[in-house]
Enzyme design. Sequence first.
Site, mmCIF file in Angstrom:
data_model
loop_
_atom_site.group_PDB
_atom_site.id
_atom_site.type_symbol
_atom_site.label_atom_id
_atom_site.label_comp_id
_atom_site.label_asym_id
_atom_site.label_seq_id
_atom_site.Cartn_x
_atom_site.Cartn_y
_atom_site.Cartn_z
ATOM 1 N N ASN A 68 10.321 1.655 1.820
ATOM 2 C CA ASN A 68 9.278 2.098 2.746
ATOM 3 C C ASN A 68 7.901 2.047 2.082
ATOM 4 O OD1 ASN A 68 11.242 2.621 4.680
ATOM 5 N ND2 ASN A 68 11.481 4.753 4.050
ATOM 6 N N VAL A 69 6.912 1.724 2.866
ATOM 7 C CA VAL A 69 5.544 1.629 2.355
ATOM 8 C C VAL A 69 4.659 2.724 2.942
ATOM 9 C CG1 VAL A 69 5.735 -0.864 2.001
ATOM 10 C CG2 VAL A 69 4.833 0.001 4.180
ATOM 11 N N HIS A 96 8.514 -2.215 -2.387
ATOM 12 C CA HIS A 96 7.700 -3.018 -1.473
ATOM 13 C C HIS A 96 6.247 -2.558 -1.461
ATOM 14 C CE1 HIS A 96 11.460 -4.395 1.005
ATOM 15 N NE2 HIS A 96 11.342 -5.007 -0.158
ATOM 16 N N CYS A 104 -7.224 -4.767 -6.130
ATOM 17 C CA CYS A 104 -8.392 -5.634 -6.093
ATOM 18 C C CYS A 104 -7.962 -7.090 -6.243
ATOM 19 C CB CYS A 104 -9.367 -5.249 -7.202
ATOM 20 S SG CYS A 104 -10.852 -6.303 -7.244
ATOM 21 N N CYS A 107 -10.104 -8.152 -9.902
ATOM 22 C CA CYS A 107 -9.709 -7.610 -11.213
ATOM 23 C C CYS A 107 -8.287 -7.081 -11.229
ATOM 24 C CB CYS A 107 -10.670 -6.513 -11.651
ATOM 25 S SG CYS A 107 -10.568 -4.965 -10.705
ATOM 26 N N CYS A 155 -15.493 -3.506 -9.642
ATOM 27 C CA CYS A 155 -16.083 -4.845 -9.764
ATOM 28 C C CYS A 155 -16.622 -5.383 -8.458
ATOM 29 C CB CYS A 155 -15.046 -5.814 -10.345
ATOM 30 S SG CYS A 155 -13.743 -6.312 -9.178
ATOM 31 N N THR A 191 18.786 3.031 6.219
ATOM 32 C CA THR A 191 18.474 1.602 6.165
ATOM 33 C C THR A 191 19.537 0.795 6.891
ATOM 34 O OG1 THR A 191 18.124 -0.309 4.709
ATOM 35 C CG2 THR A 191 19.612 1.409 3.917
ATOM 36 N N SER A 192 19.119 -0.330 7.427
ATOM 37 C CA SER A 192 20.052 -1.211 8.137
ATOM 38 C C SER A 192 20.836 -2.092 7.182
ATOM 39 C CB SER A 192 19.276 -2.095 9.124
ATOM 40 O OG SER A 192 18.346 -2.910 8.427
ATOM 41 N N ASN A 216 23.100 7.344 7.669
ATOM 42 C CA ASN A 216 22.369 6.631 8.713
ATOM 43 C C ASN A 216 22.516 7.354 10.042
ATOM 44 O OD1 ASN A 216 20.758 4.385 8.096
ATOM 45 N ND2 ASN A 216 22.544 3.096 7.699
#
Length: 252
Positions: A68-69, A96, A104, A107, A155, A191-192, A216
């Site tokens: 997950n993000v 992920h 950046c 840099c 930068c 999760t699948s 699940n």
Amino acid sequence: MSLATPEAFEDTPSRVWQFYHERREKALGASPNAAHHALAALARPNVISRIAPSLEAKFPQALFVTQNVDGLSVRALASLPPDIRAIGEKNLLQMHGSIFVTRCTNCEHEQPNFDLPLCAALGQYRLDEDDDIPISELPKCGGEKWNGSNEVGNCGGLLRPAVVWFGEAPEFLDEIDDRLKSCDLILVVGTSSTVTPASTFAKTVQDGGGKIAIFNLERSKGDKRADFLFLGPCADTLPDALGMTTEDLATH
């Protein structure tokens, strides 16, 4: 997803940033649930020693790998005391990446950032409703107060979300593989089991003689390998299966 690619960012960084701005808004509107807090609680030495007393001296803490993000795992850890949080953060691998970390493009400096919006323009333009935002007004290294410096982390380069886009390799694979080789129990939560390489982790553990516990909401592709299967809301089943107490799940 067409916007989740390096090519999309090179072609239209404005649309990509507008897309991730909306994802950040939604993620910050959510809160970690009891499953997030149960996994975070494994950073507590008294909890992990009770639940997994066989952990070896080489790896005294459980490893937490997330696809997950959305930053919810990080925010669950943030609710713990500082010393416990540090343990958890050290053992959390966001393979992920995270929409709450920027990188950046010049840099390559990475920086956690939960500010909303990341820059003034992202708070004014909406995806599919407005024109593109000029690159000069998109998130930049050093922020909107950048003063012309070329130092790393300040930068002036264009920032991108530090997430793994389609066509890019997930992070920490060597470290994860090292741990999987000596893992005797893997918890697969919410999760699948269809996205590689994470979908292969359980098989690697099982091939090495370890057990698989799957949590699940409903049946999934990976169920056939499960030694233990828990169906229902993970916020209910995971804390219960781990024997978590109210004190274990306390957020202070």
